[in-house]
Design a protein around this motif. Structure first.
Motif, mmCIF file in Angstrom:
data_model
loop_
_atom_site.group_PDB
_atom_site.id
_atom_site.type_symbol
_atom_site.label_atom_id
_atom_site.label_comp_id
_atom_site.label_asym_id
_atom_site.label_seq_id
_atom_site.Cartn_x
_atom_site.Cartn_y
_atom_site.Cartn_z
ATOM 1 N N VAL A 21 0.844 -1.159 0.000
ATOM 2 C CA VAL A 21 0.000 0.000 0.000
ATOM 3 C C VAL A 21 0.871 1.197 0.000
ATOM 4 C CG1 VAL A 21 -1.269 1.445 1.500
ATOM 5 C CG2 VAL A 21 -1.877 -0.925 1.252
ATOM 6 N N ALA A 30 -2.724 9.723 4.425
ATOM 7 C CA ALA A 30 -3.216 9.202 3.150
ATOM 8 C C ALA A 30 -2.903 10.184 2.044
ATOM 9 C CB ALA A 30 -4.718 8.963 3.220
ATOM 10 N N SER A 187 -8.535 -1.303 9.999
ATOM 11 C CA SER A 187 -8.744 -0.108 9.181
ATOM 12 C C SER A 187 -7.674 0.951 9.433
ATOM 13 C CB SER A 187 -10.118 0.503 9.475
ATOM 14 O OG SER A 187 -10.184 0.976 10.821
ATOM 15 N N PHE A 189 -4.359 3.237 9.582
ATOM 16 C CA PHE A 189 -3.274 3.628 8.686
ATOM 17 C C PHE A 189 -1.946 3.481 9.421
ATOM 18 C CE2 PHE A 189 -6.593 5.770 6.300
ATOM 19 C CZ PHE A 189 -6.156 5.658 4.993
ATOM 20 N N GLY A 256 -4.806 3.594 0.761
ATOM 21 C CA GLY A 256 -5.690 3.200 1.852
ATOM 22 C C GLY A 256 -6.499 2.001 1.417
ATOM 23 N N PRO A 257 -7.700 1.828 1.955
ATOM 24 C CA PRO A 257 -8.500 0.643 1.635
ATOM 25 C C PRO A 257 -9.228 0.696 0.304
ATOM 26 C CG PRO A 257 -9.658 2.012 3.212
ATOM 27 C CD PRO A 257 -8.295 2.631 3.042
ATOM 28 N N GLU A 258 -9.047 1.755 -0.484
ATOM 29 C CA GLU A 258 -9.772 1.871 -1.756
ATOM 30 C C GLU A 258 -9.525 0.655 -2.636
ATOM 31 O OE1 GLU A 258 -6.083 4.640 -2.165
ATOM 32 O OE2 GLU A 258 -7.524 4.087 -0.617
ATOM 33 N N ASP A 281 -12.098 -4.972 2.780
ATOM 34 C CA ASP A 281 -11.860 -3.538 2.922
ATOM 35 C C ASP A 281 -10.850 -3.190 4.006
ATOM 36 O OD1 ASP A 281 -13.747 -2.888 0.869
ATOM 37 O OD2 ASP A 281 -15.351 -3.344 2.283
ATOM 38 N N TRP A 282 -10.045 -4.159 4.414
ATOM 39 C CA TRP A 282 -8.971 -3.855 5.354
ATOM 40 C C TRP A 282 -7.979 -2.905 4.695
ATOM 41 C CZ3 TRP A 282 -7.037 -8.769 8.412
ATOM 42 C CH2 TRP A 282 -8.105 -9.290 9.165
ATOM 43 N N ASN A 283 -7.367 -2.080 5.509
ATOM 44 C CA ASN A 283 -6.398 -1.107 5.011
ATOM 45 C C ASN A 283 -5.020 -1.766 4.877
ATOM 46 O OD1 ASN A 283 -4.648 1.047 4.602
ATOM 47 N ND2 ASN A 283 -5.649 2.368 6.107
ATOM 48 N N SER A 285 -2.133 -0.415 4.246
ATOM 49 C CA SER A 285 -1.016 0.518 4.372
ATOM 50 C C SER A 285 0.153 -0.087 5.131
ATOM 51 C CB SER A 285 -1.467 1.810 5.055
ATOM 52 O OG SER A 285 -1.949 1.549 6.359
#
Length: 423
Positions: A21, A30, A187, A189, A256-258, A281-283, A285
């Motif tokens: 990420v 972000a 989630s 960062f 990020g989680p996008e 949808d986990w982040n 990063s």
């Protein structure tokens, strides 16, 4: 069931593996995805970049054998859905999706979806590093301390050793506090320096260059080197110097989680309780330069040949990349951010919820790409390795991917998914 220490190690070592990420350069939480990428996400598949493959498959008999072998592994290993793409110039091709993309709705898996590619990100980060080598801006035998301060034994560890996974730096994903902090809040960062701090709490595991140990700490440091030397964010440098020249229009480095649509839901048991959960949808990063990227079948098909043959690099630099050293796993070597197993060259990836394999067989100019929407092991083995092995036992019996280790050679933990078992 609670996660065992071994399972925790598997989770993160490989998970990052081969994906990354684009965490913020310093402490910024972000940043935006490059502007050019979103408009390209709906582009039609580009079938260029590999030799012509007859469109009518491998013929009914061989196709039926592959269908059965893949479905048998999928069912036995409990894989919700998978996509397999095989291209053998002059012989045929095979592209299939099986199973479900969503266990709740039963939506079928399709061949046009995006997936998180985990440690395959490493091939992009190291390619970016090697572009700087070709530019004459860095040398592989430079010490990491020349670019990044505070690295344990930094004056003794070279960029080459980091890319080879022979630095001796402790893998931050093996740190119990990191695992707890990530799994307590998926989630969250993380910045590169935050994750490195988890690893720096520990002594180095061996002298620089003494042996092989898969460590995502190495790749996070290389990502920082690319940023320091280029003066650009890693995500921007990879976009401009790697993705665009390679014509990879559906590959991106999220911050990020996008996650662009369409994509399958991802399932993992890398949780504090050990229960299976939806990790789509986990982040990512925390994986940054080691494992946060996203791609799709056609882009990975193109990338397999590019990374194995060195299209983007000088012949001299590619030759350095392909100098593989023993890993401790029979039949598998590791070079500069690249692995060779059974003659196949490339990398695998694993991150909670997803696994991939992208490899190229030079002797047959063949490509294999696998995409799964789970990283849950089956009898201690990575599901993507099980699928790749079943396929290559049929198509390339002299070049079997990740051939099982005979019992007398097996060590205490055989999860070589060289996603590396990036976990």
């Amino acid at each position: 069931m609670r996660r065992t220490p071994a399972r925790r190690r598997r989770l993160f070592a490989a998970a990052l593996l081969v994906a990354s990420v684009l965490a913020p350069m310093a402490t910024t939480p972000a940043t935006a995805v490059p502007a050019a990428l979103p408009t390209a996400l709906s582009a039609t598949f580009d079938h260029g970049g590999t030799e012509d493959c007859p469109p009518d498959g491998f013929g009914p008999e061989l196709t039926a054998r592959l269908d059965k072998a893949i479905e048998d592994v999928r069912e036995q290993a409990g894989i919700p859905g998978l996509v397999a793409g095989l291209w053998f110039p002059g012989k045929g091709s095979y592209v299939r999706a099986s199973g479900v993309a969503d266990k709740v709705t039963g939506k079928p898996m399709t061949t046009d979806g995006f997936v998180r590619i985990g440690s395959e990100t490493k091939t992009f980060t190291v390619t970016a590093l090697l572009k700087l080598v070709d530019d004459g801006r860095i040398q592989l035998d430079d010490p990491i301390s020349k670019y990044i301060a505070g690295v344990p034994r930094g004056p003794e560890i070279t960029l080459r050793q980091l890319a080879e996974m022979r630095s001796g730096l402790f893998p931050y994903t093996d740190d119990a506090d990191f695992q707890h902090d990530l799994l307590s809040d998926p989630s969250r960062f993380f910045t590169p320096h935050e994750v490195l701090a988890y690893g720096y709490k520990h002594n180095n595991t061996f002298d620089p260059g003494a042996q092989f140990q898969y460590s995502n700490t190495n790749l996070v440091l290389l990502g920082l080197v690319v940023e320091k030397v280029s003066g650009q964010r890693l995500v921007d440098f990879i976009d401009k110097r790697v993705l665009r020249p390679a014509h990879l229009r559906r590959t991106l480095f999220p911050t990020g989680p996008e996650f662009p649509e369409p994509h399958p839901r991802g399932y993992t048991n890398q949780t504090l309780s050990g229960e299976v959960t939806d990790s789509t949808d986990w982040n990512p990063s925390w994986a940054w330069a080691a494992g946060a990227m996203i791609s799709d079948l056609e882009d990975l098909r193109r990338w397999a040949k590019i990374v194995a043959t060195g299209t983007l690099l000088s012949p001299e630099t590619q030759a350095e990349r392909l100098k593989t050293l023993p890993t401790g796993f029979p039949g598998t070597g590791y070079g500069l951010g690249i692995m060779e197993t059974g003659g196949w060259i490339g990398h695998n990836g694993s991150i909670p919820g997803y696994e991939t394999v992208t490899v190229y067989l030079p002797s047959q100019k063949a490509t294999m790409v696998l995409m799964l929407n789970t990283d849950i092991t089956s009898q201690g083995q990575e599901p993507s390795s099980l699928v790749a092995r079943a396929i290559t036992e049929i198509l390339t019996p002299d070049n079997v991917y990740d051939r099982p280790v005979p019992p007398r050679e097996a060590g205490p933990s055989r999860a070589i998914d060289i996603g590396f078992a990036a976990r």
